[in-house]
Design a protein around this motif. Structure first.
Motif, PDB file in Angstrom:
ATOM      1  N   LEU A   1       4.264  29.646 -16.966  1.00 13.22           N
ATOM      2  CA  LEU A   1       3.355  30.547 -17.679  1.00 13.22           C
ATOM      3  C   LEU A   1       2.042  29.839 -17.999  1.00 13.22           C
ATOM      4  CD1 LEU A   1       3.288  33.426 -18.981  1.00 13.22           C
ATOM      5  CD2 LEU A   1       3.955  32.324 -21.114  1.00 13.22           C
ATOM      6  N   VAL A   2       2.131  28.609 -18.463  1.00 17.92           N
ATOM      7  CA  VAL A   2       0.929  27.829 -18.774  1.00 17.92           C
ATOM      8  C   VAL A   2       0.108  27.603 -17.510  1.00 17.92           C
ATOM      9  CG1 VAL A   2       0.107  25.582 -19.589  1.00 17.92           C
ATOM     10  CG2 VAL A   2       1.971  26.731 -20.788  1.00 17.92           C
ATOM     11  N   ILE A   3       0.780  27.340 -16.411  1.00 17.13           N
ATOM     12  CA  ILE A   3       0.080  27.136 -15.141  1.00 17.13           C
ATOM     13  C   ILE A   3      -0.608  28.420 -14.698  1.00 17.13           C
ATOM     14  CG2 ILE A   3       0.422  26.672 -12.681  1.00 17.13           C
ATOM     15  CD1 ILE A   3       2.655  24.718 -13.547  1.00 17.13           C
ATOM     16  N   ARG A   5       5.980  18.269 -19.615  1.00 14.18           N
ATOM     17  CA  ARG A   5       5.475  18.998 -18.446  1.00 14.18           C
ATOM     18  C   ARG A   5       4.440  20.046 -18.862  1.00 14.18           C
ATOM     19  NH1 ARG A   5      10.952  19.524 -17.604  1.00 14.18           N
ATOM     20  NH2 ARG A   5      10.875  21.789 -17.337  1.00 14.18           N
ATOM     21  N   ILE A   6       4.680  20.712 -19.978  1.00 16.32           N
ATOM     22  CA  ILE A   6       3.715  21.708 -20.461  1.00 16.32           C
ATOM     23  C   ILE A   6       2.373  21.045 -20.754  1.00 16.32           C
ATOM     24  CG2 ILE A   6       3.153  23.194 -22.432  1.00 16.32           C
ATOM     25  CD1 ILE A   6       6.189  23.876 -22.533  1.00 16.32           C
ATOM     26  N   ARG A   7       2.419  19.908 -21.419  1.00 16.07           N
ATOM     27  CA  ARG A   7       1.173  19.242 -21.802  1.00 16.07           C
ATOM     28  C   ARG A   7       0.472  18.595 -20.619  1.00 16.07           C
ATOM     29  NH1 ARG A   7       2.769  16.295 -27.568  1.00 16.07           N
ATOM     30  NH2 ARG A   7       3.094  18.214 -28.743  1.00 16.07           N
ATOM     31  N   ILE A   8       1.248  18.141 -19.655  1.00 18.31           N
ATOM     32  CA  ILE A   8       0.646  17.458 -18.512  1.00 18.31           C
ATOM     33  C   ILE A   8      -0.211  18.423 -17.700  1.00 18.31           C
ATOM     34  CG2 ILE A   8       2.274  17.757 -16.584  1.00 18.31           C
ATOM     35  CD1 ILE A   8       1.073  14.372 -17.867  1.00 18.31           C
ATOM     36  N   VAL A   9       0.081  19.716 -17.806  1.00 19.26           N
ATOM     37  CA  VAL A   9      -0.702  20.730 -17.091  1.00 19.26           C
ATOM     38  C   VAL A   9      -2.181  20.621 -17.440  1.00 19.26           C
ATOM     39  CG1 VAL A   9      -1.120  23.218 -16.889  1.00 19.26           C
ATOM     40  CG2 VAL A   9       1.217  22.331 -16.806  1.00 19.26           C
ATOM     41  N   SER A  10      -2.478  20.329 -18.695  1.00 18.25           N
ATOM     42  CA  SER A  10      -3.873  20.284 -19.141  1.00 18.25           C
ATOM     43  C   SER A  10      -4.638  19.094 -18.571  1.00 18.25           C
ATOM     44  CB  SER A  10      -3.934  20.245 -20.672  1.00 18.25           C
ATOM     45  OG  SER A  10      -3.376  19.033 -21.165  1.00 18.25           O
ATOM     46  N   ARG A  61      10.547  19.489 -21.210  1.00 19.45           N
ATOM     47  CA  ARG A  61       9.588  20.569 -20.939  1.00 19.45           C
ATOM     48  C   ARG A  61       8.257  20.369 -21.653  1.00 19.45           C
ATOM     49  NH1 ARG A  61       9.704  25.107 -24.830  1.00 19.45           N
ATOM     50  NH2 ARG A  61       9.384  26.561 -23.113  1.00 19.45           N
ATOM     51  N   GLU A  62       8.272  19.801 -22.865  1.00 18.58           N
ATOM     52  CA  GLU A  62       7.024  19.641 -23.604  1.00 18.58           C
ATOM     53  C   GLU A  62       6.065  18.697 -22.884  1.00 18.58           C
ATOM     54  OE1 GLU A  62       5.818  21.253 -26.165  1.00 18.58           O
ATOM     55  OE2 GLU A  62       7.615  22.498 -26.214  1.00 18.58           O
ATOM     56  N   ASP A 112       9.437   5.565 -21.184  1.00 13.06           N
ATOM     57  CA  ASP A 112      10.047   5.499 -22.514  1.00 13.06           C
ATOM     58  C   ASP A 112      11.063   6.628 -22.685  1.00 13.06           C
ATOM     59  OD1 ASP A 112       9.241   4.056 -25.339  1.00 13.06           O
ATOM     60  OD2 ASP A 112      10.074   6.067 -25.645  1.00 13.06           O
ATOM     61  N   PRO A 113      12.165   6.383 -23.384  1.00 12.10           N
ATOM     62  CA  PRO A 113      13.161   7.447 -23.579  1.00 12.10           C
ATOM     63  C   PRO A 113      12.686   8.597 -24.466  1.00 12.10           C
ATOM     64  CG  PRO A 113      13.761   5.472 -24.819  1.00 12.10           C
ATOM     65  CD  PRO A 113      12.627   5.090 -23.925  1.00 12.10           C
ATOM     66  N   GLU A 114      11.608   8.396 -25.229  1.00 14.16           N
ATOM     67  CA  GLU A 114      11.109   9.439 -26.127  1.00 14.16           C
ATOM     68  C   GLU A 114       9.924  10.171 -25.494  1.00 14.16           C
ATOM     69  OE1 GLU A 114      12.155  10.579 -29.041  1.00 14.16           O
ATOM     70  OE2 GLU A 114      13.866   9.206 -29.129  1.00 14.16           O
ATOM     71  N   GLU A 115      10.001  11.505 -25.478  1.00 14.55           N
ATOM     72  CA  GLU A 115       8.953  12.286 -24.824  1.00 14.55           C
ATOM     73  C   GLU A 115       7.590  12.144 -25.499  1.00 14.55           C
ATOM     74  OE1 GLU A 115      10.889  15.061 -27.818  1.00 14.55           O
ATOM     75  OE2 GLU A 115      11.574  13.609 -26.323  1.00 14.55           O
ATOM     76  N   THR A 116       7.567  11.965 -26.822  1.00 15.40           N
ATOM     77  CA  THR A 116       6.291  11.816 -27.524  1.00 15.40           C
ATOM     78  C   THR A 116       5.572  10.552 -27.083  1.00 15.40           C
ATOM     79  OG1 THR A 116       7.264  12.915 -29.449  1.00 15.40           O
ATOM     80  CG2 THR A 116       5.195  11.751 -29.793  1.00 15.40           C
ATOM     81  N   VAL A 117       6.329   9.509 -26.856  1.00 14.82           N
ATOM     82  CA  VAL A 117       5.745   8.247 -26.393  1.00 14.82           C
ATOM     83  C   VAL A 117       5.186   8.426 -24.987  1.00 14.82           C
ATOM     84  CG1 VAL A 117       6.180   5.813 -25.907  1.00 14.82           C
ATOM     85  CG2 VAL A 117       7.351   6.928 -27.823  1.00 14.82           C
ATOM     86  N   ARG A 118       5.963   9.061 -24.120  1.00 15.14           N
ATOM     87  CA  ARG A 118       5.505   9.260 -22.739  1.00 15.14           C
ATOM     88  C   ARG A 118       4.211  10.067 -22.708  1.00 15.14           C
ATOM     89  NH1 ARG A 118      10.999  10.534 -22.188  1.00 15.14           N
ATOM     90  NH2 ARG A 118      10.617  12.723 -21.654  1.00 15.14           N
ATOM     91  N   TRP A 119       4.150  11.118 -23.528  1.00 12.68           N
ATOM     92  CA  TRP A 119       2.957  11.958 -23.526  1.00 12.68           C
ATOM     93  C   TRP A 119       1.744  11.208 -24.062  1.00 12.68           C
ATOM     94  CZ3 TRP A 119      -0.202  15.247 -21.853  1.00 12.68           C
ATOM     95  CH2 TRP A 119      -1.214  15.790 -22.655  1.00 12.68           C
ATOM     96  N   ASN A 120       1.904  10.472 -25.156  1.00 10.81           N
ATOM     97  CA  ASN A 120       0.766   9.748 -25.722  1.00 10.81           C
ATOM     98  C   ASN A 120       0.236   8.695 -24.758  1.00 10.81           C
ATOM     99  OD1 ASN A 120       0.635  11.208 -28.049  1.00 10.81           O
ATOM    100  ND2 ASN A 120       1.644   9.700 -29.346  1.00 10.81           N
TER     101      ASN A 120
END
Length: 257
Positions: free
Chosen positions: A143-145, A118-123, A115-116, A88-96
């Motif tokens: 840093l999160v990693i 990638r940051i969230r995918i770390v978890s 980046r958001e 999806d072109p929207e990062e919020t959709v991809r993350w959800n």
């Protein structure tokens, strides 16, 4: 109870007409409500409430033109229909979508353009799966990693270009490996090292160019190795070294052998 915003418009700014809605029959059943729980509303809270009340309709909305609808429906839809949303072109959709899919499908989001994500995918990933992300171009991802992975893996990040990342590494790296960072270019990193090194290894930092590091050395180093610091160019370092030496001499006089 109505939302504070007293309007009912769709994502394109048009006034919502319940009479023209495909879910008109749900209105009388209390399964939707204008200005409160409506899939066509432009406000995310109302869309979210609609899907909370009607999760079974989520699959039908994952391709909706409004990204808020896609993002919120992805939280309720069947995982079997979510994989296309990873593009999806929207990062919020991809993350959800990613948070509800198997790891084998979401590994490619380690290289997501946003980046958001990638940051969230770390978890969601295991340590071994995070190793490729230790070279991420965004310092905050790294840093999160550095905060997340097991300490032994941090040896791979000792030379990270960002000071804040190296500080986290210095705080968490196994003590046996700290000497690898005593020559770090940044004083803040060396200070972290000085605070964790065992007293018998602190001599490596006695001549550090930063007085804060030398002060920490003077505070912790074995007294028999402190003489040089008693003549340090910095008054604070001198005072610490001399105070410790005097205290040691006083104890020796109180308890002669």
């Amino acid at each position: 109870m109505m939302d504070e915003i007293d309007e009912a418009r769709d994502w394109q700014g048009n006034e919502i007409d319940c009479a023209a809605c495909a879910h008109q029959d749900m209105l009388s059943a209390g399964l939707c409500r204008l200005k409160h729980a409506c899939v066509h509303d432009r406000y995310a809270r109302r869309i979210d409430r609609f899907f909370n009340w009607n999760p079974g309709l989520s699959n039908s909305y994952i391709a909706h033109p409004h990204f808020e609808v896609r993002a919120i429906s992805a939280k309720h839809a069947s995982p079997f229909v979510l994989q296309p949303l990873l593009d999806d072109p929207e990062e919020t959709v991809r993350w959800n979508a990613a948070r509800r899919l198997p790891k084998r499908l979401i590994l490619r989001l380690r290289h997501d353009p946003h980046r958001e994500v990638r940051i969230r995918i770390v978890s969601l990933l295991d340590d071994a799966e995070l190793i490729p992300m230790m070279a991420d171009p965004d310092y905050y991802v790294r840093l999160v990693i550095a905060r997340r992975v097991a300490a032994p893996l941090l040896a791979r990040m000792i030379d990270d270009p960002e000071v804040e990342v190296r500080r986290i590494v210095a705080q968490r790296l196994p003590r046996d490996w700290l000497l690898q960072m005593v020559d770090d270019a940044d004083a803040a990193v060396r200070l972290e090292i000085a605070q964790r090194l065992s007293p018998d290894l602190l001599a490596r930092l006695r001549h550090d160019p930063d007085w804060r590091v030398r002060y920490e050395v003077a505070r912790q180093i074995a007294v028999e190795d402190i003489a040089e610091l008693a003549d340090d160019a910095d008054a604070f370092v001198q005072d610490m070294a001399r105070s410790r030496r005097l205290n040691s001499q006083g104890r020796s006089m109180e308890h002669p052998r």
